[in-house]
Design an enzyme around this catalytic site. Structure first.
Site, PDB file in Angstrom:
ATOM      1  N   SER A 183      17.077  -1.176  74.657  1.00  0.00           N
ATOM      2  CA  SER A 183      18.510  -1.532  74.636  1.00  0.00           C
ATOM      3  C   SER A 183      19.458  -1.062  73.551  1.00  0.00           C
ATOM      4  O   SER A 183      20.268  -1.621  72.955  1.00  0.00           O
ATOM      5  CB  SER A 183      18.456  -3.001  74.278  1.00  0.00           C
ATOM      6  N   GLU A 197      17.702  -6.243  76.809  1.00  0.00           N
ATOM      7  CA  GLU A 197      16.217  -6.903  76.918  1.00  0.00           C
ATOM      8  C   GLU A 197      16.059  -8.181  76.461  1.00  0.00           C
ATOM      9  O   GLU A 197      15.070  -9.090  76.838  1.00  0.00           O
ATOM     10  CB  GLU A 197      15.263  -5.933  75.820  1.00  0.00           C
TER      11      GLU A 197
END
Ligand code: FES
Ligand code: FES
Lengths: 153, 778, 293
Positions: free
Chosen positions: B525, B736
């Site tokens: 991420s 995430e």
């Protein structure tokens, strides 16, 4: 043994030689260049390969190509022949998809639903698309986009 | 700060039209012509066995077969962090489904049929399926050569054992703190293997030509990393390896790094001039990609009567499967962070990467944080119960704040965790009871907090080019990957903001390692942050070039010029307006007929130069392994059918501190999508193995991922914004994280509903009924 | 998928002749939602596939002479769309709705579902409680088989070599009745049944009960039917009835559920279904098609 099959694909007549053990999905993608139905599972479990057979959604990965001889097949390519449909516009507006791999399948299922039932409620929408798996979105915007079309019509 | 025009505003995703029209091209949609060949793979039927002999002669004779390859042709090892993985194993197989040999043929059917003619003699070995067994001193070794593998300096394989890595954190004095604590609770938690299940399975098409060039079209999150691994392992110059990434039909970490693509690369080298396709079936996707690690976690926590957490001992036993080439970093990253988002003065963490005879494990959305948060956040609720304190209050009291020291001694970044907790509590109406009208059903709520840092090598980096065209539009070249998370839209908006250019004038290109600049990988991420910084710098660079050119041509001081809506304007002359299309390629004509300027092309790069993996291996102290943490919280309201044990989630809320949401709608979509993926792991998903290590449910018939009928009717995504100082416009990643609170929030809700604590996921009806029965019998 | 020869006969006569000729080396194709998967997996490898979808006389769905005739080509979607089925055979309608999902129901047929004879066949309990009759044709002529005698084991039926099921006949019930089919799966989305229960309550306190997915074949629970006969359904009575109902089943443990869970749930779902049927008989139950688990 190859045999010739004739069917209507997105409004156009098609004639092609296939072996009986070839699946419709592979014939569409590999021999006819129609790429919107996707290979997600190959066993009828995910809906990514959905196409309309005589107006009804089916899974082309578990359909033999010979079965569609004389029938009518419509894929996403056929639905958008005359420009974006209202459903597609709504999908766009709602950011309905993320990776997008499932999008053609959902478009087929939702189109069938709206053809049969122009004003489905949320529950009917969820039932109708429950055979299409999406791993990205959590379905919220897909349902929202269909609901929007259902309310407008 | 100046008012933002694009960043923070909503817009439809820029890849939306491609995806809803079917124009988006995925790797399998590309036509490769009649020379295309196909690969069939022979898979190991054993979870652990020695390979005595491989006889491919019969397969080679089949008409249409071009080549058969195995370990004797390509003995190289590969891996991202620890080179313990084989292109083809030479002497032993380590999991059911491992590739042993491959057939290259003119059709997939011929290849698959020829595979059946390959004869392999195996000598079965004992099979290890639990990390708790594999860590025992007398366990059979899965990697007897562990000591000889190439490895990054910050991982510590333990040769002579099945331990691929251990990350230790020591802070304060836990023994003393436990003695002084008013309450201490310890327990085990278990999270099984799950799979990413992207709708698109792995696929790779490779072409090797006699000029020494290898081109690959891969469904991947990591084009440059794949190029690097392939070039390195196969000893091909990097410049000659080209990885082209099409749209990806879902990644979730499963398409990070490299796995089956290596088979495609070596197959192509055997048949120069032919593109070679390897496409995984759904079954292979289960058996031979990466899975999420299984975790057995032991947690011991001490608190004071006032609700202060004083000590945590967290032991994490991770099943990384047969290879730790990527999964070792999951173990590493979680080792650093297994305190969760709490201020804890005394900490001891041991995080073990343990080999077993299960499929290799690796990155999975959440990178291990979902797994350890299940135990930790369950434990937090239980501690709150011991203290008779509201679990939300307990979390708020102990939540980490800016400048608190994390377990490895570094200061915490700015964080909105308190606000996230408050907003989630408000959205779920924490404390308000809700009764089901059905007497068979009982309702309750559950809460969990979360944090996660990107797990990256300290020198990860991103780079970007911005190219202008004649009409003033731009193409952004980056190698971050659009996985559906909205990367392209985020990059476009960052450039739009700096260049004051409408989104319609911007395209973001998919990666091609020949043409697009470097990106480490689209994982962790971190691309909004890292690649976003690179794009921002590229845009600033382009802007400077524009201003420079205009300044030189019109003799206006640069400081008096600015960009607005695709034009250069002047603060001092309101009449002055120069549209980009007038000059960004062809320059500006001077009175004498000469030109100033030339094609504008911005470049930018980013590397977090403060990050360091150099830590004391015994304590984890001394470095700066993580760049920052994103924090958040989630809660659910569930309804349990007491007769069937089935759980329905009625409502969910999650809040994450995105720093600055570049496109708020897409951030919310990440929250919803991640919540539902988390819900799958909370309620249904589990890879089941038989006693020989074979997967019992390698299909969607028996591995159930949520459908439109199984998700909560109400899902409330909330964005909190406490800016990240080094993020583009303050942004940090959240994609995430959205999965992390779900498993513990549901388990906590179950305890609140029924008074039973379930310590393993998924929370199946059967576990619920058994727990109820046990409770009644007590 | 292995190569095979494909025939698409246009008459039943042709079909029975072909099937008689090729016997065990051939397979009959209707919706293909089961067969094509088995063939792709290499589990079933016929030399000949006989597609019955060209035969007009198998495309039948009508109420005639007191029976609903469901021709072999009738898909689950066609059953769901039929108002006759919905009004007069609502358990069959309800069971059809819980089968897989639209994309499968559009192609899968009830006759195909029955002939696949999987223990979890969703349509079987509904047909069992409605005393359906399987009609099979062969070179020798026609034969009628009560559905309760049709299944003999997992994926095994009483059909003899060369017999093709042409239709299922379901008798109309003249009295007032209520019924229900409850399918317990792992979740609400498409799934195979862990337990499936159909019940029927007919005016005058007559009851029928059948299960799927909890025995080698879908089964009728006749003993409990006898026990309940003539009695008013109450919670107490159902508690007494449960162990009797469960005598009819012998679930196994597999990847979908354990034996114990199936056993326990069979009791729960049996009671829920029975109560629903009685409420529906009385005219105040939940709508057919509502999810009750
Ligand atoms: S690919 Fe056809 S249903 Fe999944
Ligand atoms: S958008 Fe990725 S699977 Fe649906």
């Amino acid at each position: 043994m190859k045999r010739e099959i004739n069917f209507t694909l997105n409004g156009d007549p098609v004639s092609i030689e296939v072996r009986p053990n070839e699946k419709l999905l592979d014939v569409l993608r590999d021999h006819l260049g129609v790429k919107s139905p996707k290979h997600g599972c190959g066993r009828g479990e995910c809906g990514a390969c959905s196409v309309l057979l005589n107006g009804k959604s089916i899974r082309s990965c578990i359909t033999l190509a010979v079965e569609v001889d004389g029938q009518e097949i419509v894929t996403l390519e056929g639905l958008e022949k005359n420009g974006l449909t209202d459903l597609q516009k709504s999908f766009l507006k709602h950011n309905a998809f993320q990776c997008g791999f499932c999008a053609p399948g959902f478009t087929i299922s939702a189109t069938e639903l709206l053809n049969n039932n122009p004003h489905p409620d949320e529950n009917e929408i969820r039932e109708a698309i429950s055979g299409n798996l999406c791993r990205c979105t959590g379905y919220k915007n897909i349902v929202g986009a269909i609901l929007d079309v259902a309310k407008k019509k | 700060m100046k008012k933002l025009k694009y960043v923070g505003k909503n817009a439809v995703r820029i890849d939306g039209l491609a995806k809803i029209t079917g124009a988006a091209e995925y790797t399998d949609d590309i036509e490769f012509g009649p020379k295309l060949l196909f690969v069939g793979v022979l898979e190991s039927p054993y979870a652990h066995a020695l390979i005595k002999n491989i006889d491919t002669s019969e397969a080679e004779k089949v008409p249409g077969v071009r080549a058969v390859i195995s370990g004797k042709d390509f003995p190289e090892k590969f891996g991202l962090y620890l080179k313990d993985n084989s292109i083809f194993p030479i002497d032993r197989v380590r999991y059911v489904g491992e590739q042993v040999a491959a057939v290259i043929a003119t059709t997939q059917e011929i290849a698959d049929n020829a595979v059946k003619l390959i004869k392999v003699d195996y000598e079965p070995l004992p099979v290890l399926q639990s990390p708790l067994d594999a860590i025992k001193p007398d366990a059979v070794l899965i990697h007897p050569d562990l000591g000889s593998y190439e490895v990054v300096p910050w991982l510590y394989p333990q040769p002579g054992t099945n331990i691929a890595h251990v990350r230790k954190i020591r802070k304060g004095n836990v023994d003393k703190a436990f003695k002084e604590a008013d309450f201490v609770l310890e327990d085990w938690y278990h999270v099984p293997h799950v799979v990413h299940a992207p709708l698109e399975t792995h696929i790779s098409v490779s072409l090797f030509t006699l000029d020494g060039r290898l081109t690959m079209w891969n469904s991947t999150q990591s084009p440059h990393t794949q190029r690097n691994i392939i070039a390195h392992s196969l000893k091909i110059p990097h410049k000659d390896v080209r990885v082209i990434a099409s749209f990806v039909g879902g990644g979730f970490g499963g398409k990070a790094g490299i796995n089956m693509e290596v088979i495609g690369a070596v197959a192509a080298m055997k048949v120069p001039g032919h593109p070679v396709k390897v496409r995984w079936t759904r079954k292979q996707e289960f058996e031979n990609t990466s899975q999420r690690q299984e975790l057995y976690a032991h947690i011991k926590m001490g608190v004071k009567k006032d609700g202060t957490i004083t000590a945590l001992e967290h032991k994490l036993y991770w099943d990384v499967g047969a290879s730790a080439e990527y999964g070792s970093n999951v173990v590493n990253a979680t080792g650093f962070s297994a305190t969760g988002p709490y201020r804890i003065p005394n900490v001891s963490i041991d995080s073990y990467a343990i080999y077993t005879n299960r499929p290799p494990c690796g990155a999975y959305r959440g990178f291990g944080y979902s797994e350890f948060h299940f135990g930790l956040e369950s434990h937090i609720d239980r501690m709150a119960k011991m203290l008779k304190m509201d679990p939300v209050e307990f979390r708020k009291k102990n939540a980490i704040s800016r400048k608190d020291k994390v377990a490895y001694g570094v200061e915490m970044n700015p964080t909105g965790i308190q606000e996230c907790i408050d907003k989630v509590a408000e959205a779920i109406e924490w404390g308000k009871e809700d009764k089901s009208p059905d007497p068979n059903k009982i309702r309750a709520k559950g809460f969990a907090s979360a944090w996660k840092a990107p797990a990256m090598p300290p020198n990860e980096s991103s780079a970007a080019f911005i190219k202008f065209s004649e009409d003033g539009s731009i193409n952004i070249l980056v190698s971050g990957m659009e996985l559906g998370q909205g990367f392209m839209t985020a990059m476009a908006k960052i450039a739009a903001e700096e260049l004051s250019l409408p989104l319609e004038k911007i395209r973001v290109e998919l990666p091609d390692t020949d043409r697009n600049p470097y990106e480490w990988q689209t994982v962790a991420s971190h691309v909004t942050w890292s690649c976003g910084n690179a794009v921002r710098r590229a845009a600033i660079d382009a802007r400077n070039q524009i201003l420079e050119t205009v300044s030189r041509a019109y003799h206006i001081d640069k400081s008096n010029l600015y960009l607005e809506d695709g034009q250069v304007k002047s603060y001092t002359d309101s009449e002055f307006k120069l549209p980009f299309e007038n000059f960004v390629i062809n320059g500006i004509e001077m009175p004498d007929g000469t030109y100033r300027g030339g094609p504008i092309m911005g470049k930018g790069m980013f590397m977090p130069e403060f990050s360091s993996a150099k830590v004391n291996p015994e304590t984890g102290q001394g470095g700066h392994p993580n760049v920052h943490y994103t924090t958040g919280a989630g809660a659910v309201e569930i309804e349990i059918d007491k007769e069937t044990g089935r759980i329905k989630v009625l409502k969910a809320a999650e809040a994450f501190d995105a720093g600055k949401a570049i496109n708020p709608d897409l951030v919310k979509d990440q929250i919803v999508g991640g919540f539902v993926q988390g819900l799958g792991t909370a309620l249904w998903e589990e890879v089941k193995f038989d006693k020989n290590g074979r997967i019992l449910n390698p299909n969607f018939t028996d591995y159930k991922i949520p459908t439109a009928l199984d998700v909560p009717p109400v899902m409330i995504p909330i964005i909190v914004e406490v800016p990240q100082p080094d993020g583009p416009f303050g942004a940090r990643g959240i994609a995430e994280h959205t999965m992390i609170p779900v498993m513990p929030a549901v388990a906590n809700a179950v305890e609140n509903a029924l008074g039973v604590r379930i310590k393993s996921v998924p929370l199946t009806p059967e576990k619920i009924l058994n727990a109820l029965k046990e409770k009644e019998e007590k | 998928m292995k190569e095979f020869d494909y025939y698409k006969p246009l008459t039943l006569k042709e079909a029975t002749a072909l099937y008689d000729r090729y016997g065990a080396s051939s397979k009959l194709l209707l919706g293909g939602t089961d067969l094509v998967v088995l063939m792709s997996d290499g589990v079933v490898n016929p030399d000949v596939v006989i597609d019955l979808k060209g035969i007009e006389e198998l495309k039948r769905l009508e109420l005639k002479d007191g029976f609903l005739h469901i021709g072999a080509r009738t898909t689950f979607s066609e059953l769901i769309e039929s108002s006759v089925v919905k009004e007069k055979f609502p358990i069959i309608w309800e069971a059809s709705r819980f089968i897989a999902s639209v994309g499968i129901r559009n192609k899968a047929t009830l006759v195909g579902n029955i002939c696949s004879a999987v223990p979890s066949a969703d349509s079987a309990p509904a047909l069992l409680v409605r005393d359906a009759v399987v009609v099979a044709a062969s070179e020798e002529g026609n034969r009628e088989i009560p559905i309760s005698e049709f299944f003999v084991g997992p994926r095994k039926t009483v059909l003899k070599k060369g017999e093709i099921v042409t239709e299922i006949k379901v008798p109309e019930i003249k009295n007032k009745f209520g019924g229900s089919y409850i399918k317990l799966g792992r979740y609400s989305g498409e799934d195979l049944a862990q337990v499936g229960v159909a019940t029927l309550a007919v005016e005058g306190n007559k009851y029928s009960v059948a299960f799927c997915a909890v025995a080698p074949v879908p089964v009728r629970a006749t003993e409990v039917e006898e026990f309940l006969k003539g009695k008013e359904i109450t919670d107490e009575l159902l508690n007494e009835a449960k162990p009797i109902a469960l005598k009819a089943i012998s679930p196994i443990s597999d990847v979908r559920a354990s034996k114990e869970y199936r056993m326990r749930m069979s009791g729960v779902v049996f009671a829920r279904s029975m109560k629903t049927s009685v409420l529906r008989l009385e005219g105040n139950g939940p709508e057919y098609g509502d999810r009750l688990v």
